[in-house]
Write a protein that holds these residues in place. Structure first.
Motif, PDB file in Angstrom:
ATOM      1  N   ARG A   1      31.672  45.681  57.200  1.00  0.00           N
ATOM      2  CA  ARG A   1      33.020  45.935  56.685  1.00  0.00           C
ATOM      3  C   ARG A   1      33.737  44.633  56.326  1.00  0.00           C
ATOM      4  NH1 ARG A   1      32.862  50.240  60.577  1.00  0.00           N
ATOM      5  NH2 ARG A   1      33.634  48.832  62.204  1.00  0.00           N
ATOM      6  N   ASP A   2      33.585  43.623  57.178  1.00  0.00           N
ATOM      7  CA  ASP A   2      34.228  42.334  56.901  1.00  0.00           C
ATOM      8  C   ASP A   2      33.688  41.720  55.609  1.00  0.00           C
ATOM      9  OD1 ASP A   2      35.696  42.595  59.198  1.00  0.00           O
ATOM     10  OD2 ASP A   2      34.425  41.269  60.400  1.00  0.00           O
ATOM     11  N   SER A   3      32.378  41.832  55.410  1.00  0.00           N
ATOM     12  CA  SER A   3      31.774  41.266  54.199  1.00  0.00           C
ATOM     13  C   SER A   3      32.255  42.003  52.959  1.00  0.00           C
ATOM     14  CB  SER A   3      30.242  41.337  54.296  1.00  0.00           C
ATOM     15  OG  SER A   3      29.767  40.516  55.338  1.00  0.00           O
ATOM     16  N   ILE A   4      32.367  43.328  53.060  1.00  0.00           N
ATOM     17  CA  ILE A   4      32.856  44.116  51.925  1.00  0.00           C
ATOM     18  C   ILE A   4      34.304  43.747  51.609  1.00  0.00           C
ATOM     19  CG2 ILE A   4      33.466  46.451  51.169  1.00  0.00           C
ATOM     20  CD1 ILE A   4      31.008  47.431  52.753  1.00  0.00           C
ATOM     21  N   THR A   5      35.120  43.603  52.657  1.00  0.00           N
ATOM     22  CA  THR A   5      36.521  43.224  52.456  1.00  0.00           C
ATOM     23  C   THR A   5      36.620  41.858  51.791  1.00  0.00           C
ATOM     24  OG1 THR A   5      37.233  44.512  54.385  1.00  0.00           O
ATOM     25  CG2 THR A   5      38.717  42.781  53.613  1.00  0.00           C
ATOM     26  N   GLU A   6      35.810  40.927  52.244  1.00  0.00           N
ATOM     27  CA  GLU A   6      35.831  39.594  51.656  1.00  0.00           C
ATOM     28  C   GLU A   6      35.374  39.631  50.197  1.00  0.00           C
ATOM     29  OE1 GLU A   6      33.821  35.190  52.350  1.00  0.00           O
ATOM     30  OE2 GLU A   6      33.961  36.610  54.010  1.00  0.00           O
ATOM     31  N   LEU A   7      34.350  40.428  49.917  1.00  0.00           N
ATOM     32  CA  LEU A   7      33.902  40.573  48.536  1.00  0.00           C
ATOM     33  C   LEU A   7      34.989  41.163  47.653  1.00  0.00           C
ATOM     34  CD1 LEU A   7      30.209  41.837  48.859  1.00  0.00           C
ATOM     35  CD2 LEU A   7      30.973  39.713  47.788  1.00  0.00           C
ATOM     36  N   ASP A   8      35.687  42.162  48.176  1.00  0.00           N
ATOM     37  CA  ASP A   8      36.771  42.775  47.408  1.00  0.00           C
ATOM     38  C   ASP A   8      37.834  41.737  47.057  1.00  0.00           C
ATOM     39  OD1 ASP A   8      35.593  45.262  47.422  1.00  0.00           O
ATOM     40  OD2 ASP A   8      36.702  45.994  49.175  1.00  0.00           O
ATOM     41  N   ARG A   9      38.169  40.889  48.040  1.00  0.00           N
ATOM     42  CA  ARG A   9      39.173  39.847  47.774  1.00  0.00           C
ATOM     43  C   ARG A   9      38.662  38.853  46.735  1.00  0.00           C
ATOM     44  NH1 ARG A   9      40.172  39.926  53.568  1.00  0.00           N
ATOM     45  NH2 ARG A   9      38.715  38.184  53.787  1.00  0.00           N
ATOM     46  N   THR A  10      37.390  38.479  46.882  1.00  0.00           N
ATOM     47  CA  THR A  10      36.803  37.520  45.941  1.00  0.00           C
ATOM     48  C   THR A  10      36.745  38.095  44.532  1.00  0.00           C
ATOM     49  OG1 THR A  10      35.458  36.539  47.707  1.00  0.00           O
ATOM     50  CG2 THR A  10      34.762  36.124  45.442  1.00  0.00           C
ATOM     51  N   ILE A  11      36.330  39.364  44.427  1.00  0.00           N
ATOM     52  CA  ILE A  11      36.234  40.013  43.111  1.00  0.00           C
ATOM     53  C   ILE A  11      37.610  40.085  42.461  1.00  0.00           C
ATOM     54  CG2 ILE A  11      35.775  42.216  41.957  1.00  0.00           C
ATOM     55  CD1 ILE A  11      33.497  42.620  44.019  1.00  0.00           C
ATOM     56  N   ALA A  12      38.622  40.461  43.244  1.00  0.00           N
ATOM     57  CA  ALA A  12      39.975  40.552  42.706  1.00  0.00           C
ATOM     58  C   ALA A  12      40.469  39.189  42.222  1.00  0.00           C
ATOM     59  CB  ALA A  12      40.927  41.122  43.756  1.00  0.00           C
ATOM     60  N   SER A  13      40.194  38.146  43.033  1.00  0.00           N
ATOM     61  CA  SER A  13      40.625  36.804  42.661  1.00  0.00           C
ATOM     62  C   SER A  13      39.903  36.312  41.418  1.00  0.00           C
ATOM     63  CB  SER A  13      40.386  35.839  43.829  1.00  0.00           C
ATOM     64  OG  SER A  13      40.678  34.508  43.462  1.00  0.00           O
ATOM     65  N   LEU A  14      38.571  36.520  41.381  1.00  0.00           N
ATOM     66  CA  LEU A  14      37.789  36.062  40.232  1.00  0.00           C
ATOM     67  C   LEU A  14      38.161  36.834  38.970  1.00  0.00           C
ATOM     68  CD1 LEU A  14      34.244  35.606  41.837  1.00  0.00           C
ATOM     69  CD2 LEU A  14      35.831  33.818  41.114  1.00  0.00           C
ATOM     70  N   THR A  15      38.420  38.124  39.111  1.00  0.00           N
ATOM     71  CA  THR A  15      38.818  38.922  37.951  1.00  0.00           C
ATOM     72  C   THR A  15      40.128  38.412  37.371  1.00  0.00           C
ATOM     73  OG1 THR A  15      37.698  40.890  38.823  1.00  0.00           O
ATOM     74  CG2 THR A  15      39.391  41.242  37.151  1.00  0.00           C
ATOM     75  N   SER A  16      41.080  38.114  38.249  1.00  0.00           N
ATOM     76  CA  SER A  16      42.363  37.588  37.793  1.00  0.00           C
ATOM     77  C   SER A  16      42.190  36.232  37.118  1.00  0.00           C
ATOM     78  CB  SER A  16      43.321  37.463  38.986  1.00  0.00           C
ATOM     79  OG  SER A  16      44.537  36.866  38.595  1.00  0.00           O
ATOM     80  N   ARG A  17      41.379  35.369  37.724  1.00  0.00           N
ATOM     81  CA  ARG A  17      41.150  34.046  37.147  1.00  0.00           C
ATOM     82  C   ARG A  17      40.446  34.160  35.805  1.00  0.00           C
ATOM     83  NH1 ARG A  17      38.051  30.938  41.698  1.00  0.00           N
ATOM     84  NH2 ARG A  17      37.697  29.515  39.947  1.00  0.00           N
ATOM     85  N   ARG A  18      39.460  35.067  35.733  1.00  0.00           N
ATOM     86  CA  ARG A  18      38.710  35.218  34.491  1.00  0.00           C
ATOM     87  C   ARG A  18      39.612  35.713  33.358  1.00  0.00           C
ATOM     88  NH1 ARG A  18      36.008  38.253  31.043  1.00  0.00           N
ATOM     89  NH2 ARG A  18      33.993  37.475  30.298  1.00  0.00           N
ATOM     90  N   GLU A  19      40.475  36.675  33.672  1.00  0.00           N
ATOM     91  CA  GLU A  19      41.388  37.180  32.649  1.00  0.00           C
ATOM     92  C   GLU A  19      42.314  36.076  32.152  1.00  0.00           C
ATOM     93  OE1 GLU A  19      43.279  40.418  34.600  1.00  0.00           O
ATOM     94  OE2 GLU A  19      41.606  41.824  34.278  1.00  0.00           O
ATOM     95  N   HIS A  20      42.774  35.252  33.088  1.00  0.00           N
ATOM     96  CA  HIS A  20      43.659  34.149  32.699  1.00  0.00           C
ATOM     97  C   HIS A  20      42.909  33.143  31.832  1.00  0.00           C
ATOM     98  CE1 HIS A  20      46.881  31.217  32.923  1.00  0.00           C
ATOM     99  NE2 HIS A  20      46.031  30.320  33.378  1.00  0.00           N
ATOM    100  N   LEU A  21      41.675  32.789  32.236  1.00  0.00           N
ATOM    101  CA  LEU A  21      40.893  31.825  31.466  1.00  0.00           C
ATOM    102  C   LEU A  21      40.533  32.377  30.098  1.00  0.00           C
ATOM    103  CD1 LEU A  21      38.510  30.466  34.245  1.00  0.00           C
ATOM    104  CD2 LEU A  21      40.295  29.188  33.054  1.00  0.00           C
ATOM    105  N   ALA A  22      40.201  33.675  30.031  1.00  0.00           N
ATOM    106  CA  ALA A  22      39.857  34.277  28.740  1.00  0.00           C
ATOM    107  C   ALA A  22      41.055  34.227  27.797  1.00  0.00           C
ATOM    108  CB  ALA A  22      39.386  35.713  28.950  1.00  0.00           C
ATOM    109  N   GLU A  23      42.239  34.455  28.353  1.00  0.00           N
ATOM    110  CA  GLU A  23      43.452  34.386  27.534  1.00  0.00           C
ATOM    111  C   GLU A  23      43.690  32.969  27.023  1.00  0.00           C
ATOM    112  OE1 GLU A  23      48.276  35.246  27.943  1.00  0.00           O
ATOM    113  OE2 GLU A  23      46.891  35.768  29.570  1.00  0.00           O
ATOM    114  N   ARG A  24      43.508  31.981  27.917  1.00  0.00           N
ATOM    115  CA  ARG A  24      43.681  30.588  27.499  1.00  0.00           C
ATOM    116  C   ARG A  24      42.608  30.181  26.492  1.00  0.00           C
ATOM    117  NH1 ARG A  24      46.759  27.204  30.745  1.00  0.00           N
ATOM    118  NH2 ARG A  24      46.290  25.696  29.094  1.00  0.00           N
ATOM    119  N   LEU A  25      41.381  30.690  26.694  1.00  0.00           N
ATOM    120  CA  LEU A  25      40.301  30.404  25.757  1.00  0.00           C
ATOM    121  C   LEU A  25      40.636  30.931  24.371  1.00  0.00           C
ATOM    122  CD1 LEU A  25      37.389  29.604  24.969  1.00  0.00           C
ATOM    123  CD2 LEU A  25      36.637  31.778  25.918  1.00  0.00           C
TER     124      LEU A  25
END
Length: 312
Positions: free
Chosen positions: A87-111
């Motif tokens: 459960r802890d690993s899944i929770t951490e993955l969820d946080r990482t995915i959310a963070s990376l998705t947000s960062r990727r969207e921001h970078l794609a917009e800047r790109l």
């Protein structure tokens, strides 16, 4: 059993066994001469750690699973602490995915914003070559161009690497090295050669690099001492790709196709390029080619294919 036999039976490197000992997951006995003595239980523990790594559970977090086995359970995930670790690993993955998705969207917009200012005005959509593979790409066929490679020693050739080193293929040292050759990587906002998608096996260099990036730690865990990408592009161009994609391994530049000449490697022409490397991966052990992947398709899943081979 001795550490070499244990590592071979568990399909891991001796370095990995030492690491598991440092973590306190494996506790070998001692023979009268002071040598470590590993048991069948140690073999089972290491096999379980390797399996968990395949699911994304870092060895540093494998203690609850090992403790579950040591408590006499048939499976390592039958204990409350093991389930909590899942459960802890899944929770951490969820946080990482959310963070990376947000960062990727921001970078794609800047790109998109940057490319619209920098490149031709008629470009309205910037293609992310690290993510996109068109549908219905032609599948390359095995033409036998790599059949002669297994068993050949790597030549005494030195190439410039993106990390500033000069890498001599004849001096890679002991252990296994993965060298994947690719034609060329595209830069977002610029065009690839005309008809690129119609050339079997040409498209997908950035997606292949990202796949090796995402599997890099797992490849090292199963005994890959080095991972190199290699193309005929200049080091400066490759360095941009390494930085943009966040690659944890260096690229080697072979603009004169020295390795192709030495090993008779397959190449092909494309509009604007007299010669490019055909996609191919060498597994090298003690500087001798042990295995060859050719042809490669799809490239965005190739690193997993290499990982599966190394694990077996």
């Amino acid at each position: 059993m001795r550490i070499g036999e244990l590592a071979e039976r568990a399909k891991v490197s001796i370095k990995a066994v030492r690491y598991y000992e440092q973590l306190g997951l494996v506790k070998p006995g001692r023979l009268s001469n002071g040598y470590r003595d590993y048991s069948d239980h140690d073999l089972r523990v290491i096999s379980e750690i390797r399996a968990l790594s395949g699911f994304g559970i870092n060895p540093a977090r494998a203690a609850p699973f090992v403790e579950c086995l040591e408590a006499g359970h048939q499976h390592s995930d039958e204990c409350p602490a093991s389930l909590a670790a899942f459960r802890d690993s899944i929770t951490e993955l969820d946080r990482t995915i959310a963070s990376l998705t947000s960062r990727r969207e921001h970078l794609a917009e800047r790109l998109q914003q940057g490319a619209s200012r920098t490149f031709r005005t008629e470009i309205t959509t910037v293609i992310d070559y690290s993510k996109v593979l068109p549908d219905n790409l032609p599948v390359p066929v095995d033409d036998g161009a790599a059949d002669h490679l297994v068993g050949l020693a790597l030549p005494n050739l030195t190439f410039s690497a993106t990390d500033g080193r000069n890498v001599n293929l004849a001096e890679l040292g002991p252990g296994r090295t993965v060298v994947y050759l690719y034609p060329l990587t595209g830069v977002p906002g610029t065009d690839l050669p005309d008809g690129w998608d119609a050339i079997p096996g040409a498209r997908g260099c950035s997606t292949e690099a990202c796949d090796f990036r995402d599997h890099y730690t797992l490849l090292r865990d199963v005994g890959a001492e080095n991972v190199f990408g290699m193309s005929s592009q200049e080091t400066g161009y490759q360095g941009e790709v390494v930085d943009r994609l966040g690659l944890p391994f260096p690229m080697l530049s072979d603009p004169n196709f020295a390795l192709a000449k030495a090993l008779n490697l397959p190449t092909f022409p494309a509009p604007g390029h007299d010669r490019l490397y055909t996609r191919l991966t060498l597994i090298v052990k003690d500087c001798v080619i042990e295995h060859v992947f050719y042809p490669i398709f799809p490239p965005n899943a190739h690193a997993q294919q290499v990982l599966d081979w190394l694990q077996q």
